[in-house]
Design an enzyme around this catalytic site. Structure first.
Site, PDB file in Angstrom:
ATOM      1  CE  LYS A  25      -1.742   1.647   4.022  1.00  0.00           C
ATOM      2  NZ  LYS A  25      -1.430   3.084   4.223  1.00  0.00           N
ATOM      3  CG  ASN A  26       2.473   2.715   3.538  1.00  0.00           C
ATOM      4  OD1 ASN A  26       1.288   3.007   3.347  1.00  0.00           O
ATOM      5  ND2 ASN A  26       2.991   2.565   4.742  1.00  0.00           N
ATOM      6  CB  CYS A 120      -4.667  10.711  11.795  1.00  0.00           C
ATOM      7  SG  CYS A 120      -3.076  10.008  12.040  1.00  0.00           S
ATOM      8  NE  ARG A 125       0.493  10.263  10.046  1.00  0.00           N
ATOM      9  CZ  ARG A 125       0.134   9.156   9.407  1.00  0.00           C
ATOM     10  NH1 ARG A 125      -1.004   8.601   9.643  1.00  0.00           N
ATOM     11  NH2 ARG A 125       0.933   8.625   8.519  1.00  0.00           N
ATOM     12  CG  ASP A 308       3.312   1.517   9.476  1.00  0.00           C
ATOM     13  OD1 ASP A 308       2.938   2.378  10.295  1.00  0.00           O
ATOM     14  OD2 ASP A 308       3.364   1.738   8.246  1.00  0.00           O
ATOM     15  NE  ARG A 400      -6.893   4.123   5.783  1.00  0.00           N
ATOM     16  CZ  ARG A 400      -5.925   4.445   6.640  1.00  0.00           C
ATOM     17  NH1 ARG A 400      -6.147   4.450   7.925  1.00  0.00           N
ATOM     18  NH2 ARG A 400      -4.733   4.772   6.201  1.00  0.00           N
TER      19      ARG A 400
HETATM   20  C1  UD1 Z   1       4.431   6.878   6.242  1.00  0.00           C
HETATM   21  C2  UD1 Z   1       3.547   5.662   6.102  1.00  0.00           C
HETATM   22  C3  UD1 Z   1       3.055   5.208   7.469  1.00  0.00           C
HETATM   23  C4  UD1 Z   1       4.237   5.003   8.415  1.00  0.00           C
HETATM   24  C5  UD1 Z   1       5.142   6.222   8.445  1.00  0.00           C
HETATM   25  C6  UD1 Z   1       6.418   6.004   9.246  1.00  0.00           C
HETATM   26  C7  UD1 Z   1       2.552   6.007   3.917  1.00  0.00           C
HETATM   27  C8  UD1 Z   1       1.327   6.322   3.115  1.00  0.00           C
HETATM   28  N1  UD1 Z   1       2.414   6.012   5.246  1.00  0.00           N
HETATM   29  O1  UD1 Z   1       3.629   7.911   6.804  1.00  0.00           O
HETATM   30  O2  UD1 Z   1       2.340   3.986   7.308  1.00  0.00           O
HETATM   31  O3  UD1 Z   1       3.739   4.760   9.713  1.00  0.00           O
HETATM   32  O4  UD1 Z   1       5.533   6.567   7.101  1.00  0.00           O
HETATM   33  O5  UD1 Z   1       7.130   4.913   8.755  1.00  0.00           O
HETATM   34  O6  UD1 Z   1       3.604   5.727   3.372  1.00  0.00           O
HETATM   35  N2  UD1 Z   1       6.641  14.721  10.397  1.00  0.00           N
HETATM   36  C9  UD1 Z   1       6.803  16.070  10.642  1.00  0.00           C
HETATM   37  N3  UD1 Z   1       6.665  16.936   9.593  1.00  0.00           N
HETATM   38  C10 UD1 Z   1       6.387  16.518   8.336  1.00  0.00           C
HETATM   39  C11 UD1 Z   1       6.241  15.143   8.078  1.00  0.00           C
HETATM   40  C12 UD1 Z   1       6.371  14.264   9.139  1.00  0.00           C
HETATM   41  O7  UD1 Z   1       7.040  16.477  11.779  1.00  0.00           O
HETATM   42  O8  UD1 Z   1       6.291  17.365   7.421  1.00  0.00           O
HETATM   43  C13 UD1 Z   1       6.752  13.764  11.513  1.00  0.00           C
HETATM   44  C14 UD1 Z   1       5.425  13.039  11.757  1.00  0.00           C
HETATM   45  O9  UD1 Z   1       4.557  13.801  12.569  1.00  0.00           O
HETATM   46  C15 UD1 Z   1       5.869  11.764  12.435  1.00  0.00           C
HETATM   47  C16 UD1 Z   1       7.219  11.503  11.764  1.00  0.00           C
HETATM   48  O10 UD1 Z   1       7.636  12.721  11.163  1.00  0.00           O
HETATM   49  O11 UD1 Z   1       6.045  11.977  13.801  1.00  0.00           O
HETATM   50  C17 UD1 Z   1       7.181  10.415  10.714  1.00  0.00           C
HETATM   51  O12 UD1 Z   1       6.241  10.735   9.732  1.00  0.00           O
HETATM   52  P1  UD1 Z   1       6.436  10.332   8.199  1.00  0.00           P
HETATM   53  O13 UD1 Z   1       7.679   9.515   8.041  1.00  0.00           O
HETATM   54  O14 UD1 Z   1       6.275  11.544   7.384  1.00  0.00           O
HETATM   55  O15 UD1 Z   1       5.186   9.385   7.988  1.00  0.00           O
HETATM   56  P2  UD1 Z   1       4.157   9.413   6.775  1.00  0.00           P
HETATM   57  O16 UD1 Z   1       4.869   9.659   5.500  1.00  0.00           O
HETATM   58  O17 UD1 Z   1       2.999  10.285   7.128  1.00  0.00           O
END
Ligand code: UD1
Length: 425
Positions: A25-26, A120, A125, A308, A400
């Site tokens: 999915k990711n 969420c 996030r 995850d 999902r």
């Molecule tokens: C992706 C995965 C999710 C997984 C996560 C971490 C997808 C669709 N989802 O989510 O399943 O749990 O990686 O492996 O691929 N953060 C910030 N600022 C930002 C972006 C992120 O502070 O602009 C923080 C987030 O709040 C969180 C951390 O960074 O605490 C990790 O988030 P991130 O790696 O971005 O996860 P996702 O890409 O949302």
């Protein structure tokens, strides 16, 4: 209509057999978003049949893309004509991954407006790192009430250092930078296998990316991309969930069609906990003859233990010998499953980012609710090992991200039944 299905699960000792893992999915979500760049027809194979994927199709469709499907795991996305640059809130609010269209839309259309993804259940996030990356490439960012608009005349390659190796920010910036003028480097980039899969896909479309899958990615911008055929990588989190299904039921399962290297952090932990593991080229066999021994687990960016898999590992620890401490370092509120596991008799105490799990000999079936995707998987795993009957509600979260989880578990000998659209009592 909102999906009110639920699972009824009975205790099963020793799941056995072989299970094939679906596409990831990711990886599918960013790759689907990246097709916006091609301006042609792209055929994606091994696409998991999931609600998130269907929602991403709708978002691409609202920009003007045409999506057809020859079978449930193969879709063709034609992005020759993109007319719109705004995605409505009622679509984008359904999945956070919708924000991944921002990079490719900015690169192709020079502007895009999306609803800001809200918080969420697992944490706030934010998307600040995505937006900082776009700004560094020359875009202007305007935030309005509930939306963000990103515009540029042109994107210019630059050096970007991410404060945190965010998966989504790395992907989004990568998908914009492939079309920027000159060279971009992303330092402290996320190194998850899904990033490498996205980069492989982009390179096949004509991009020039090196270093994806490490913490430094170099991108030489190009002007043209083409539609291609591509097969999505296997889902390492689904694979990991079946590995734990084997361990928690003292079973013997062969998990097929995977990249064993991708599940290395979990393999290492399960070996420490006493499971027998056989690693083959495209499969892994997990066999547990007795309950596992508890060990501590700390989530970290890849190649650390994946956040995850944290909830599913916690279910295993509730039935392991001894006490294990689970430390969650990626998301600030990812212990929503704790309360539900405790309703099944688990002994867990949360202190800040740590959960102290005291292993017990048994759990007892109860009515529980999935608060998010992986929490839902954790409750299903606990239900497989708990005495009596477990009912897991809110399984729309599970749908999902897991393709036919119930059917795949049934084929391994589990007693799990999906009850369709019955109201909560
Ligand atoms: C992706 C995965 C999710 C997984 C996560 C971490 C997808 C669709 N989802 O989510 O399943 O749990 O990686 O492996 O691929 N953060 C910030 N600022 C930002 C972006 C992120 O502070 O602009 C923080 C987030 O709040 C969180 C951390 O960074 O605490 C990790 O988030 P991130 O790696 O971005 O996860 P996702 O890409 O949302």
């Amino acid at each position: 209509m909102e999906n009110k299905d639920f699972f009824i699960i009975k205790k099963c000792d020793g799941l056995r057999g072989e299970v094939s893992v679906s596409g990831c999915k990711n990886a599918a979500l960013p790759i689907m978003a990246a097709t916006i760049l091609s301006g042609g027809k792209t055929t994606l194979k091994n696409v998991p049949d999931l609600t998130d994927v269907r929602n991403m199709c709708e978002i691409l469709g609202c920009f003007g893309a045409k999506i057809t499907s020859t079978n449930k795991n193969e879709i063709t996305i034609d992005t020759e004509k993109i007319y719109h640059t705004i995605a409505p809130y009622d679509l984008t609010c359904k999945l956070r991954g919708s924000f991944l269209v921002m990079g490719p839309m900015l690169a192709r259309m020079k502007k895009v407006r999306l609803s800001l993804p809200g918080g969420c259940p697992i944490g706030a996030r934010p998307v600040d790192l995505h937006l900082k990356g776009f700004a560094a490439l020359g875009a202007t960012i305007t935030k309005g009430s509930g939306f963000v608009e990103v515009k540029c005349d042109e994107l210019i390659g630059t050096k970007i250092y991410l404060d945190f190796p965010s998966v989504g920010a790395t992907e989004n910036i990568l998908m914009a930078a492939v079309a920027a003028k000159g060279k971009t480097t992303i330092e402290n980039a996320a190194a998850e296998p899904e990033i490498a899969d996205l980069a492989n896909f982009l390179n096949k479309m004509g991009a020039k990316i090196s270093g994806a899958g490490t913490d430094t990615i170099t991108i030489q911008g190009v002007e043209k991309f083409k539609g291609v055929k591509y097969s999505i990588m296997p889902d390492r989190i689904e694979a990991g969930t079946f590995m734990i299904a084997s361990a928690i039921t003292t079973g013997d399962i062969v998990i097929k069609d995977i990249v064993p290297e991708h599940v290395k952090p979990l393999t290492a932990k399960l070996l420490e906990m006493g499971a027998d593991i056989e690693i083959n080229a495209n499969s892994i066999r997990v066999c547990a003859q007795r309950p596992c021994s508890a060990k501590d687990v700390k989530t970290l960016p890849f190649p650390g233990f994946p956040t995850d898999m944290q909830a599913q590992m916690m279910s295993l620890l509730t039935l392991s010998k001894g006490t294990g401490i689970v430390t969650e370092t990626i998301f600030e509120n990812r212990f929503m499953h704790v309360g539900e596991l405790c309703r099944m008799g688990a002994q867990i105490k949360v202190e800040g980012h740590c959960a102290i799990v005291e292993g017990k000999r048994s759990l007892s079936g109860a009515k529980v609710s999935a608060s998010d995707l992986r929490a839902g998987a954790a409750l299903v795993l606990a239900g497989l090992a708990a005495k009596g009957e477990t009912q897991v509600y809110d399984i729309r979260h599970i749908d999902r991200g897991y393709e036919n989880l119930d059917v795949k578990l049934q084929n391994l000998g589990a007693v799990i039944e999906r009850i369709e659209r019955a109201p909560l009592q």
